[in-house]
Design a protein around this motif. Structure first.
Motif, PDB file in Angstrom:
ATOM      1  N   LEU A 377       0.852  -1.143   0.302  1.00  0.00           N
ATOM      2  CA  LEU A 377      -0.054  -0.085  -0.011  1.00  0.00           C
ATOM      3  C   LEU A 377       0.912   1.186   0.184  1.00  0.00           C
ATOM      4  N   GLU A 378       1.861   1.167   0.806  1.00  0.00           N
ATOM      5  CA  GLU A 378       2.661   2.484   0.896  1.00  0.00           C
ATOM      6  C   GLU A 378       3.477   2.536  -0.435  1.00  0.00           C
ATOM      7  N   GLU A 379       3.981   1.315  -0.915  1.00  0.00           N
ATOM      8  CA  GLU A 379       4.592   1.412  -2.430  1.00  0.00           C
ATOM      9  C   GLU A 379       3.812   2.015  -3.408  1.00  0.00           C
ATOM     10  N   LEU A 380       2.284   1.727  -3.318  1.00  0.00           N
ATOM     11  CA  LEU A 380       1.289   1.957  -4.368  1.00  0.00           C
ATOM     12  C   LEU A 380       1.171   3.508  -4.416  1.00  0.00           C
ATOM     13  N   LEU A 381       0.839   3.937  -3.258  1.00  0.00           N
ATOM     14  CA  LEU A 381       0.518   5.429  -3.135  1.00  0.00           C
ATOM     15  C   LEU A 381       1.742   6.266  -3.245  1.00  0.00           C
ATOM     16  N   THR A 382       2.772   5.956  -3.119  1.00  0.00           N
ATOM     17  CA  THR A 382       3.980   6.684  -3.455  1.00  0.00           C
ATOM     18  C   THR A 382       4.149   6.428  -5.067  1.00  0.00           C
ATOM     19  N   TYR A 383       3.889   5.614  -5.693  1.00  0.00           N
ATOM     20  CA  TYR A 383       3.862   5.566  -7.026  1.00  0.00           C
ATOM     21  C   TYR A 383       2.896   6.530  -7.680  1.00  0.00           C
ATOM     22  N   ARG A 384       1.696   6.607  -7.068  1.00  0.00           N
ATOM     23  CA  ARG A 384       0.543   7.598  -7.594  1.00  0.00           C
ATOM     24  C   ARG A 384       1.138   9.101  -7.404  1.00  0.00           C
ATOM     25  N   ARG A 385       1.718   9.300  -6.196  1.00  0.00           N
ATOM     26  CA  ARG A 385       2.250  10.734  -6.290  1.00  0.00           C
ATOM     27  C   ARG A 385       3.485  11.017  -7.009  1.00  0.00           C
ATOM     28  N   PHE A 386       4.399  10.038  -7.582  1.00  0.00           N
ATOM     29  CA  PHE A 386       5.421  10.347  -8.428  1.00  0.00           C
ATOM     30  C   PHE A 386       5.363  10.161  -9.833  1.00  0.00           C
ATOM     31  N   ALA A 387       4.406   9.517 -10.311  1.00  0.00           N
ATOM     32  CA  ALA A 387       4.143   9.292 -11.680  1.00  0.00           C
ATOM     33  C   ALA A 387       3.928  10.174 -12.562  1.00  0.00           C
ATOM     34  N   THR A 388       4.846  10.242 -13.697  1.00  0.00           N
ATOM     35  CA  THR A 388       4.990  11.542 -14.442  1.00  0.00           C
ATOM     36  C   THR A 388       4.924  10.984 -15.644  1.00  0.00           C
ATOM     37  N   GLN A 389       4.435  11.934 -16.583  1.00  0.00           N
ATOM     38  CA  GLN A 389       4.534  11.619 -18.258  1.00  0.00           C
ATOM     39  C   GLN A 389       5.004  13.093 -18.826  1.00  0.00           C
ATOM     40  N   ASP A 390       5.873  13.035 -19.551  1.00  0.00           N
ATOM     41  CA  ASP A 390       6.786  14.330 -20.024  1.00  0.00           C
ATOM     42  C   ASP A 390       6.915  15.341 -18.950  1.00  0.00           C
ATOM     43  N   ASP A 391       7.279  14.919 -18.054  1.00  0.00           N
ATOM     44  CA  ASP A 391       7.827  15.768 -16.660  1.00  0.00           C
ATOM     45  C   ASP A 391       6.654  16.369 -16.015  1.00  0.00           C
ATOM     46  N   GLU A 392       5.418  15.700 -16.151  1.00  0.00           N
ATOM     47  CA  GLU A 392       3.946  16.578 -15.697  1.00  0.00           C
ATOM     48  C   GLU A 392       3.612  15.316 -14.733  1.00  0.00           C
ATOM     49  N   TYR A 393       3.380  15.647 -13.360  1.00  0.00           N
ATOM     50  CA  TYR A 393       2.840  14.541 -12.601  1.00  0.00           C
ATOM     51  C   TYR A 393       1.401  14.337 -12.997  1.00  0.00           C
ATOM     52  N   LEU A 394       1.073  13.239 -12.957  1.00  0.00           N
ATOM     53  CA  LEU A 394      -0.246  12.599 -13.507  1.00  0.00           C
ATOM     54  C   LEU A 394      -1.351  13.123 -12.445  1.00  0.00           C
ATOM     55  N   ILE A 395      -0.814  13.042 -11.193  1.00  0.00           N
ATOM     56  CA  ILE A 395      -1.733  13.451 -10.054  1.00  0.00           C
ATOM     57  C   ILE A 395      -2.297  14.881 -10.390  1.00  0.00           C
ATOM     58  N   ASP A 396      -1.548  15.738 -10.852  1.00  0.00           N
ATOM     59  CA  ASP A 396      -1.717  17.108 -11.076  1.00  0.00           C
ATOM     60  C   ASP A 396      -2.489  17.192 -12.280  1.00  0.00           C
ATOM     61  N   ASN A 397      -2.400  16.304 -13.233  1.00  0.00           N
ATOM     62  CA  ASN A 397      -3.242  16.553 -14.851  1.00  0.00           C
ATOM     63  C   ASN A 397      -4.772  16.116 -14.577  1.00  0.00           C
ATOM     64  N   SER A 398      -5.505  17.051 -14.660  1.00  0.00           N
ATOM     65  CA  SER A 398      -7.034  16.871 -14.701  1.00  0.00           C
ATOM     66  C   SER A 398      -7.665  16.261 -15.776  1.00  0.00           C
ATOM     67  N   ASP A 399      -6.606  15.871 -16.778  1.00  0.00           N
ATOM     68  CA  ASP A 399      -6.972  15.287 -17.961  1.00  0.00           C
ATOM     69  C   ASP A 399      -6.951  13.916 -18.115  1.00  0.00           C
ATOM     70  N   VAL A 400      -6.159  13.285 -17.032  1.00  0.00           N
ATOM     71  CA  VAL A 400      -5.837  11.849 -16.860  1.00  0.00           C
ATOM     72  C   VAL A 400      -6.539  11.317 -15.413  1.00  0.00           C
ATOM     73  N   THR A 401      -7.199  10.265 -15.557  1.00  0.00           N
ATOM     74  CA  THR A 401      -7.901   9.677 -14.329  1.00  0.00           C
ATOM     75  C   THR A 401      -6.842   8.523 -13.836  1.00  0.00           C
ATOM     76  N   ILE A 402      -6.514   8.433 -12.499  1.00  0.00           N
ATOM     77  CA  ILE A 402      -5.507   7.582 -11.927  1.00  0.00           C
ATOM     78  C   ILE A 402      -6.412   6.597 -11.197  1.00  0.00           C
ATOM     79  N   SER A 403      -6.156   5.204 -11.434  1.00  0.00           N
ATOM     80  CA  SER A 403      -6.848   4.253 -10.584  1.00  0.00           C
ATOM     81  C   SER A 403      -5.576   3.446  -9.828  1.00  0.00           C
ATOM     82  N   THR A 404      -5.840   2.910  -8.828  1.00  0.00           N
ATOM     83  CA  THR A 404      -4.614   2.084  -8.004  1.00  0.00           C
ATOM     84  C   THR A 404      -5.219   0.813  -7.660  1.00  0.00           C
ATOM     85  N   LEU A 405      -4.568  -0.376  -7.738  1.00  0.00           N
ATOM     86  CA  LEU A 405      -5.032  -1.610  -7.354  1.00  0.00           C
ATOM     87  C   LEU A 405      -4.006  -2.433  -6.705  1.00  0.00           C
ATOM     88  N   LEU A 406      -4.154  -3.008  -5.495  1.00  0.00           N
ATOM     89  CA  LEU A 406      -3.401  -3.557  -4.578  1.00  0.00           C
ATOM     90  C   LEU A 406      -3.690  -5.211  -4.791  1.00  0.00           C
TER      91      LEU A 406
END
Length: 456
Positions: A377-406
């Motif tokens: 769970l800790e690893e997964l939620l850290t991935y969620r915070r640090f995931a980027t595409q083209d140097d932009e954090y996905l969590i800050d991109n309103s055009d991308v929906t993020i789901s997480t599965l453990l």
């Protein structure tokens, strides 16, 4: 009580799924080679992996074990050839050829003869098939398996068996009279002759080499995929098999329950394990790969953090980098974070310049321990915070929906979360039949799919 998957269930289901996807040609074998975790081997070459599987098969092992007795009765053909001699006769004299030869010197040397001499021919079609097969086996066990000092290898090839086979291949007088296996090009006529032989040695050699050729050509007939399945479990770590099992079951759910999407073959340029396409979207499933995302955060050394605890942590990372280079000569830029989820599913809008619209990040733990769930769970939620595409954090991109599965193997969780979905492997065994709506833990699809299959 949540049920854990047994090792037998895991092996049977994973190999069944593997066979299905290989036969359909929709699995990226290049990506699969990275996922098959051979303890003691650093191999990500699909062709080499197939050769290893071939040499681990029981049919190959039985063939090599019986070879010392069989090779004593190796087939040969008795031929005759004309040879030129001086002062001796070997076989019957070919007088017409002898007189022609003597006439070239004006009959000055009557000790010259052309003799029709018998000899034994080993280089016949059946033996070419046999020697080429043995060369393929020998080069694989010598180059890839002999140096592996792990129990799984000795379950298939003991040190004594390897040594006996090496001696037989290199020193047997009959095999040495056949052309070098590396130089032999087996023809269809050679294969036909071996298949029709009355000697079991050659019909067995035909069967094995035919299987080998189909395996090398990625012709995944049932017997070929059975061979791969037979040798999958021991050289592969069980946690890796569990990850593959989860990937395959998720692919199955997507393939069966996403209207308008279909699994597609993947070219060698993609590192996705599999992908599905519709008229307007593409779903990529990645395993043991960051896909098209990044989970790497270098430490900014230009500005020291103002917060004292963060500053102390940044100083420790910098000290490590400097000291490592001083002691070992290895350079290592300070890294604030680096990671990689076990599973990534990316969904792209192909009508809008391949724009990323949705992502699933999945972490897989082959355990029924609550502490392991906490770690995942800790690893997964850290991935969620640090995931980027083209140097932009996905969590800050309103055009991308993020789901997480453990995914775990038997851990009971009493509550639910709006951020993370927790499932067990046993849930995936039945999920393809039980879901009547699009599973809420999968990433968002396009509006037209969501309309025909709304979320729970």
């Amino acid at each position: 009580m949540t049920r854990s998957l047994t090792a037998t269930e895991l092996v049977n289901t994973t190999t069944e799924e593997l066979s299905t996807y290989l036969r359909s040609g929709t699995l990226n074998t290049h990506a699969l080679s990275h996922s098959l975790d051979y303890e003691g081997l650093d191999i990500d070459d699909w062709d080499r992996i197939k050769r290893i599987h071939f040499c681990l098969a029981s049919t190959v092992h039985d063939f090599v074990t019986s070879l010392p007795d069989r090779v004593r009765r190796i087939k040969t053909e008795h031929q005759r050839e004309d040879i030129h001699t001086q002062g001796e006769v070997r076989g019957s004299i070919n007088w017409s050829a002898t007189l022609r030869t003597r006439s070239e010197t004006g009959y000055a040397d009557r000790s010259r003869y052309v003799c029709n001499t018998p000899y034994t021919e080993y280089d016949i079609p059946e033996n070419r098939v046999l020697k080429r097969l043995l060369w393929e086996i020998h080069r694989t066990v010598t180059n890839d398996l002999e140096a592996v000092e792990y129990d799984w290898r000795r379950e298939y090839w003991t040190d004594d068996q390897l040594a006996r086979f090496d001696r037989l291949y290199n020193q047997n007088v009959h095999l040495n009279r056949i052309s070098d296996g590396q130089t032999i090009s087996v023809s269809m006529q050679d294969m036909t002759t071996a298949r029709r032989s009355r000697l079991e040695l050659y019909t067995d050699a035909y069967d094995l080499y035919d299987t080998y050729q189909r395996l090398e050509a990625d012709t995944f007939d049932p017997d070929v995929t059975d061979l791969l399945a037979e040798t999958l479990i021991v050289p592969s770590a069980t946690p890796t098999l569990f990850e593959l099992f989860c990937c395959f079951r998720i692919i199955r759910i997507l393939n069966r329950h996403t209207p308008g999407f279909a699994l597609q073959p993947i070219d060698g340029q993609s590192d996705a394990l599999a992908h599905l396409e519709s008229d307007n979207q593409r779903i990529e499933i990645h395993h043991d790969s960051t896909g098209n995302l990044s989970f790497h955060e270098p430490l900014d050394t230009t500005d020291r953090p103002t917060h004292p605890q963060f500053a102390r942590y940044a100083d420790a990372l910098t000290d490590y980098s400097t000291t490592l280079e001083t002691l070992t000569g290895d350079t290592n830029d300070p890294v604030l974070y680096s990671g990689r989820p076990d599973i990534i599913i990316e969904i792209y809008d192909t009508t809008s310049d391949d724009q990323l619209v949705s992502v699933l990040l999945g972490e897989v733990k082959y355990s029924n321990a609550t502490q392991t769930l906490k770690q995942g769970l800790e690893e997964l939620l850290t991935y969620r915070r640090f995931a980027t595409q083209d140097d932009e954090y996905l969590i800050d991109n309103s055009d991308v929906t993020i789901s997480t599965l453990l995914l775990t193997n038997g851990v009971t969780s009493s509550g639910t979360s709006d951020t993370v979905t927790h499932l067990n492997g046993s849930d995936l065994l039945t999920s393809s039949r039980q879901y009547q709506r699009y599973p809420e833990w999968l990433p968002e699809l396009s509006d037209n799919i969501s309309e025909c299959w709304p979320r729970k």
